[in-house]
Design a protein around this motif. Structure first.
Motif, PDB file in Angstrom:
ATOM      1  N   ASP A 110       0.808  -1.217   0.000  1.00 37.55           N
ATOM      2  CA  ASP A 110       0.000   0.000   0.000  1.00 37.55           C
ATOM      3  C   ASP A 110       0.842   1.267   0.000  1.00 37.55           C
ATOM      4  O   ASP A 110       0.498   2.251  -0.644  1.00 37.55           O
ATOM      5  CB  ASP A 110      -0.956   0.002   1.204  1.00 37.55           C
ATOM      6  CG  ASP A 110      -2.046  -1.046   1.063  1.00 37.55           C
ATOM      7  OD1 ASP A 110      -2.043  -1.765   0.044  1.00 37.55           O
ATOM      8  OD2 ASP A 110      -2.896  -1.159   1.975  1.00 37.55           O
ATOM      9  N   GLU A 111       1.944   1.228   0.743  1.00 35.26           N
ATOM     10  CA  GLU A 111       2.764   2.429   0.800  1.00 35.26           C
ATOM     11  C   GLU A 111       3.400   2.704  -0.566  1.00 35.26           C
ATOM     12  O   GLU A 111       3.454   3.846  -1.013  1.00 35.26           O
ATOM     13  CB  GLU A 111       3.847   2.281   1.870  1.00 35.26           C
ATOM     14  CG  GLU A 111       4.657   3.533   2.119  1.00 35.26           C
ATOM     15  CD  GLU A 111       3.820   4.693   2.663  1.00 35.26           C
ATOM     16  OE1 GLU A 111       2.796   4.429   3.343  1.00 35.26           O
ATOM     17  OE2 GLU A 111       4.182   5.857   2.396  1.00 35.26           O
ATOM     18  N   LEU A 112       3.855   1.633  -1.203  1.00 40.17           N
ATOM     19  CA  LEU A 112       4.419   1.806  -2.546  1.00 40.17           C
ATOM     20  C   LEU A 112       3.354   2.368  -3.477  1.00 40.17           C
ATOM     21  O   LEU A 112       3.583   3.340  -4.212  1.00 40.17           O
ATOM     22  CB  LEU A 112       4.931   0.469  -3.096  1.00 40.17           C
ATOM     23  CG  LEU A 112       6.234  -0.080  -2.521  1.00 40.17           C
ATOM     24  CD1 LEU A 112       6.683  -1.310  -3.303  1.00 40.17           C
ATOM     25  CD2 LEU A 112       7.331   0.984  -2.539  1.00 40.17           C
ATOM     26  N   ALA A 113       2.174   1.757  -3.421  1.00 45.20           N
ATOM     27  CA  ALA A 113       1.079   2.183  -4.295  1.00 45.20           C
ATOM     28  C   ALA A 113       0.779   3.665  -4.090  1.00 45.20           C
ATOM     29  O   ALA A 113       0.659   4.429  -5.046  1.00 45.20           O
ATOM     30  CB  ALA A 113      -0.163   1.341  -4.024  1.00 45.20           C
TER      31      ALA A 113
ATOM     32  N   VAL B 112       4.213  -2.091  -7.670  1.00 49.48           N
ATOM     33  CA  VAL B 112       4.769  -3.204  -6.906  1.00 49.48           C
ATOM     34  C   VAL B 112       5.233  -4.298  -7.870  1.00 49.48           C
ATOM     35  O   VAL B 112       4.476  -4.757  -8.702  1.00 49.48           O
ATOM     36  CB  VAL B 112       3.700  -3.797  -5.953  1.00 49.48           C
ATOM     37  CG1 VAL B 112       4.249  -5.025  -5.247  1.00 49.48           C
ATOM     38  CG2 VAL B 112       3.243  -2.748  -4.963  1.00 49.48           C
ATOM     39  N   MET B 113       6.509  -4.642  -7.768  1.00 50.46           N
ATOM     40  CA  MET B 113       7.062  -5.691  -8.636  1.00 50.46           C
ATOM     41  C   MET B 113       7.071  -7.005  -7.861  1.00 50.46           C
ATOM     42  O   MET B 113       7.782  -7.113  -6.862  1.00 50.46           O
ATOM     43  CB  MET B 113       8.502  -5.353  -9.023  1.00 50.46           C
ATOM     44  CG  MET B 113       8.648  -4.046  -9.767  1.00 50.46           C
ATOM     45  SD  MET B 113       7.724  -4.065 -11.324  1.00 50.46           S
ATOM     46  CE  MET B 113       8.580  -2.744 -12.196  1.00 50.46           C
ATOM     47  N   GLU B 114       6.327  -7.975  -8.347  1.00 52.69           N
ATOM     48  CA  GLU B 114       6.239  -9.240  -7.604  1.00 52.69           C
ATOM     49  C   GLU B 114       7.590  -9.936  -7.483  1.00 52.69           C
ATOM     50  O   GLU B 114       7.844 -10.661  -6.527  1.00 52.69           O
ATOM     51  CB  GLU B 114       5.215 -10.180  -8.249  1.00 52.69           C
ATOM     52  CG  GLU B 114       3.774  -9.686  -8.165  1.00 52.69           C
ATOM     53  CD  GLU B 114       3.285  -9.450  -6.732  1.00 52.69           C
ATOM     54  OE1 GLU B 114       3.709 -10.194  -5.837  1.00 52.69           O
ATOM     55  OE2 GLU B 114       2.501  -8.502  -6.521  1.00 52.69           O
ATOM     56  N   HIS B 115       8.469  -9.740  -8.446  1.00 56.42           N
ATOM     57  CA  HIS B 115       9.767 -10.417  -8.350  1.00 56.42           C
ATOM     58  C   HIS B 115      10.659  -9.796  -7.284  1.00 56.42           C
ATOM     59  O   HIS B 115      11.725 -10.310  -6.980  1.00 56.42           O
ATOM     60  CB  HIS B 115      10.466 -10.429  -9.727  1.00 56.42           C
ATOM     61  CG  HIS B 115      10.834  -9.064 -10.213  1.00 56.42           C
ATOM     62  ND1 HIS B 115      10.024  -8.324 -11.046  1.00 56.42           N
ATOM     63  CD2 HIS B 115      11.918  -8.296  -9.979  1.00 56.42           C
ATOM     64  CE1 HIS B 115      10.595  -7.163 -11.308  1.00 56.42           C
ATOM     65  NE2 HIS B 115      11.746  -7.132 -10.657  1.00 56.42           N
ATOM     66  N   ASN B 116      10.243  -8.685  -6.743  1.00 55.78           N
ATOM     67  CA  ASN B 116      11.007  -8.089  -5.650  1.00 55.78           C
ATOM     68  C   ASN B 116      10.501  -8.523  -4.274  1.00 55.78           C
ATOM     69  O   ASN B 116      10.947  -8.025  -3.254  1.00 55.78           O
ATOM     70  CB  ASN B 116      10.961  -6.567  -5.742  1.00 55.78           C
ATOM     71  CG  ASN B 116      11.958  -6.047  -6.771  1.00 55.78           C
ATOM     72  OD1 ASN B 116      12.896  -6.770  -7.133  1.00 55.78           O
ATOM     73  ND2 ASN B 116      11.759  -4.829  -7.244  1.00 55.78           N
ATOM     74  N   ILE B 117       9.536  -9.421  -4.294  1.00 57.74           N
ATOM     75  CA  ILE B 117       9.013  -9.946  -3.033  1.00 57.74           C
ATOM     76  C   ILE B 117       9.514 -11.367  -2.853  1.00 57.74           C
ATOM     77  O   ILE B 117       9.290 -12.223  -3.708  1.00 57.74           O
ATOM     78  CB  ILE B 117       7.482  -9.937  -3.028  1.00 57.74           C
ATOM     79  CG1 ILE B 117       6.972  -8.507  -3.250  1.00 57.74           C
ATOM     80  CG2 ILE B 117       6.953 -10.509  -1.717  1.00 57.74           C
ATOM     81  CD1 ILE B 117       5.466  -8.387  -3.297  1.00 57.74           C
ATOM     82  N   TYR B 118      10.202 -11.600  -1.764  1.00 58.73           N
ATOM     83  CA  TYR B 118      10.729 -12.943  -1.493  1.00 58.73           C
ATOM     84  C   TYR B 118      10.054 -13.512  -0.260  1.00 58.73           C
ATOM     85  O   TYR B 118       9.872 -12.820   0.737  1.00 58.73           O
ATOM     86  CB  TYR B 118      12.240 -12.873  -1.268  1.00 58.73           C
ATOM     87  CG  TYR B 118      12.891 -14.236  -1.162  1.00 58.73           C
ATOM     88  CD1 TYR B 118      13.481 -14.845  -2.258  1.00 58.73           C
ATOM     89  CD2 TYR B 118      12.906 -14.917   0.058  1.00 58.73           C
ATOM     90  CE1 TYR B 118      14.070 -16.095  -2.166  1.00 58.73           C
ATOM     91  CE2 TYR B 118      13.475 -16.181   0.166  1.00 58.73           C
ATOM     92  CZ  TYR B 118      14.057 -16.760  -0.955  1.00 58.73           C
ATOM     93  OH  TYR B 118      14.632 -18.000  -0.859  1.00 58.73           O
TER      94      TYR B 118
ATOM     95  N   ARG C 149      17.575  -5.185 -10.054  1.00 59.33           N
ATOM     96  CA  ARG C 149      17.602  -5.439  -8.616  1.00 59.33           C
ATOM     97  C   ARG C 149      17.143  -4.219  -7.809  1.00 59.33           C
ATOM     98  O   ARG C 149      17.363  -3.076  -8.213  1.00 59.33           O
ATOM     99  CB  ARG C 149      19.009  -5.836  -8.187  1.00 59.33           C
ATOM    100  CG  ARG C 149      20.020  -4.719  -8.361  1.00 59.33           C
ATOM    101  CD  ARG C 149      21.332  -5.022  -7.657  1.00 59.33           C
ATOM    102  NE  ARG C 149      22.187  -3.852  -7.670  1.00 59.33           N
ATOM    103  CZ  ARG C 149      22.058  -2.863  -6.808  1.00 59.33           C
ATOM    104  NH1 ARG C 149      21.157  -2.880  -5.883  1.00 59.33           N
ATOM    105  NH2 ARG C 149      22.865  -1.813  -6.878  1.00 59.33           N
ATOM    106  N   PRO C 150      16.512  -4.494  -6.665  1.00 59.56           N
ATOM    107  CA  PRO C 150      16.083  -3.391  -5.814  1.00 59.56           C
ATOM    108  C   PRO C 150      17.274  -2.675  -5.181  1.00 59.56           C
ATOM    109  O   PRO C 150      18.355  -3.263  -5.052  1.00 59.56           O
ATOM    110  CB  PRO C 150      15.227  -4.070  -4.743  1.00 59.56           C
ATOM    111  CG  PRO C 150      15.579  -5.510  -4.791  1.00 59.56           C
ATOM    112  CD  PRO C 150      16.071  -5.808  -6.165  1.00 59.56           C
TER     113      PRO C 150
END
Lengths: 349, 349
Positions: free
Chosen positions: B199-202, B208-214, B238-239
């Motif tokens: 939400d904060e990113l939004a 929001v990039m799903e590949h940046n969520i592990y 990469r983030p």
DNA sequence: TAAAGCGATGAAAACGTTTTCTAATTTTGT
DNA sequence: ACAAAATTAGAAAACGTTTTCATCGCTTTA
């Protein structure tokens, strides 16, 4: 609350019979047993433990006194204790005493008040003779720390020889100026590790330098180790190796040495003690003496429960017969002290 | 064993009178009180707690269920709980449940068996509706984790807004590609922190990039963090910042990043969660969201004991009335994510 | 066929307190 | 001085079990 009488009424039998069934005493006909179980299920009966303990004169609970529950070393022993007591049909009542004698006594008084059948102490300082008062009356086992002059069963490791091994390892690495970070606490383990350090050096013909011995606070932490290393390394004839009586001290010492510009292990070898977490987070991974924490707790619990079971069977309590169990330790070599460092790098050699 | 009758005989009064004296019930003459105390001292009488509990129908003991006693986060809450219950006249019966539902139920059944008056749960996963069975019958309080759909009193922090603050801080630092290390566990806190991140990113207009969520394992540790960082950082885009849902993950991520040659925080900002030990050992010290662990435990214990005391006074139990307490968290800025990094260092900008 | 043995069960005592009820004594009020 | 009230204390019941003891009806044995 559903009582055994409700169950008895439902099953059309007496309370005595219900009790017999639930305790597998035998002497009850197949059909009655079935009736009782049906009634128990139907009513959702749970026996009142207070009443049971009162009548049976046993609580199936043991006290576990731990000075600091946040310390992972104790936490591991605790795991061994609670898994084992559980397996043997006992509950463990864990009490955080903060190492305060007053709280320890308060907890141990629960034995007289019959809230527990016995106790396991995870640490007690040397000279706590008052403990004997309790040990004479109730089964007590000490894990890890104990006082050799007080005849209470205990399980521990051979701290003296473990320390000698650690120091011997440093000597074999070629070190001649070896310091130690000890503590002002009054644990037997601390004394033995220091004595092991002294004796091993002596046997190798290396004179013990008192200025290479640092005494950290009673309740030392990471920062104590850092401070200790900085103090010891600031000296003229600084040691080239450090034997720390715990991993947190070793960890602090490594950081302290690094902040002074030394490389570990090239400029300074460091060896810790315990091998309990945090030894393999940052490089250099910490070389240390591993203690079988879980097993210490397990063995202690077994000893205590065994003694309780014997006592129950009317056999001699032998609570004060000073049964001693020593479990094996192990030197685990990692990076903070390891072979193949080139001593020629040291200008002093 | 010395009973109240022995004391009565010694003092030349009845058991009832001894009981009255020892429980400060009043209605006993000065002189008799004195006589009783003398007899108690002389015989060293300690009342039998089982008998007391049986008769009084209360144990003055509370169950504390903790999934992993070795976890310092829980250990701190535990300290708050046990100090507080002690101060309020209760003992806490700490049980290590390993997070297994079966063991949790077994322990909670001690409530039905009347070994304890209430329970504090330090963690329970989402969707554990079976808990309500117990909460409807006995006073229960949850600390730190809870299920918003189950009306059980609880004390926690505002995980959602805490996560948003953490991410907002990273955004204010100038980061645009922000990843997160979450977990596959089923704790509410984990879900809320992830949602806060999204939400904060939004809100900042950052997709929001799903590949940046592990997602780390359920029972993640230091190594999980390392592995997570390596996976996330190996990607093309990469983030430049990472929000980790715990400090151990952050610690692992820092080491992982360093091993890949990144400098933290210059090349990668990292922020953790909890602020419980090990955040200020090695540099960079970890920037994190601090939780008031001790206070969480303290407040939980107060709530439970209060409810027990009310119940005892015949007041409404209100056990299931879903009393909610949210304690304040705090962003503590250290080194792993801090202002004044020069974003021009990043070729991507 | 009586005596002994055995299996199954219930009544009641016991565990060590607290609490209620009741009684004896003292104090108070008029 | 007398009734009412208050104070003090003991006897007994209660809490919910387990265990001992006794009983009853059978079967086995001599």
């Amino acid at each position: 609350m559903i009582t055994i009488l409700d169950v008895a009424k439902e099953a059309g039998v007496s309370a005595a019979t219900v009790s017999r069934v639930l305790n597998n005493k035998g002497g009850v006909s197949r059909i009655t047993v079935e009736l009782v179980y049906q009634a128990v299920d139907k009513l959702g009966y749970e026996p009142n433990i207070q009443a049971q303990s009162l009548r049976k004169k046993e609580t199936r609970t043991i006290l576990v006194l731990v000075p600091n529950i946040s310390n992972p070393y104790y936490a591991h022993i605790l795991s061994g204790v609670s898994d084992t007591t559980r397996a043997l049909g006992y509950s463990s009542f864990i009490c955080n005493t903060r190492g305060e004698t007053e709280q320890e006594r308060e907890v141990l008084d629960l034995l007289a008040k019959r809230r527990a059948d016995g106790a396991i102490l995870l640490a007690s300082e040397l000279g706590s003779n008052w403990l004997l008062e309790y040990a004479e009356k109730y089964p007590i086992v000490q894990c890890s720390e104990f006082d050799p002059n007080i005849p209470i069963p205990h399980v521990s490791i051979d701290n003296y020889n473990a320390a000698r091994e650690a120091v011997r390892f440093l000597i074999q690495l070629g070190h001649k100026r070896i310091g130690t970070i000890s503590s002002t606490n009054n644990y037997l383990s601390t004394h033995l590790r220091l004595k092991g350090y002294r004796d091993e050096l002596a046997e190798a013909g290396i004179p013990v330098m008192e200025h290479n011995i640092y005494y950290a606070d009673r309740d030392y932490n990471f920062k104590s180790g850092k401070k200790a290393a900085k103090a010891v390394l600031a000296q003229e004839n600084r040691p080239t190796a450090l034997f720390c009586i715990s991993d947190v001290l070793a960890q602090g010492a490594i950081v302290g040495a690094q902040e002074m510009g030394f490389d570990v292990p090239r400029d300074l070898a460091i060896i810790g003690f315990d091998d309990v977490e945090q030894t393999t987070i940052y490089h250099p991974y910490i070389t240390t003496i591993a203690q079988p924490c879980y097993e210490i707790g397990k063995k202690g619990a077994e000893m205590l429960c065994q003694s309780l079971l014997n006592q129950q069977d009317g056999k001699p309590a032998q609570s004060t017969s000073a049964h001693e169990v020593i479990l094996p330790h192990k030197l685990v070599v990692r990076e903070s002290a390891a072979k193949r460092i080139n001593l020629l790098d040291f200008p002093a050699y």
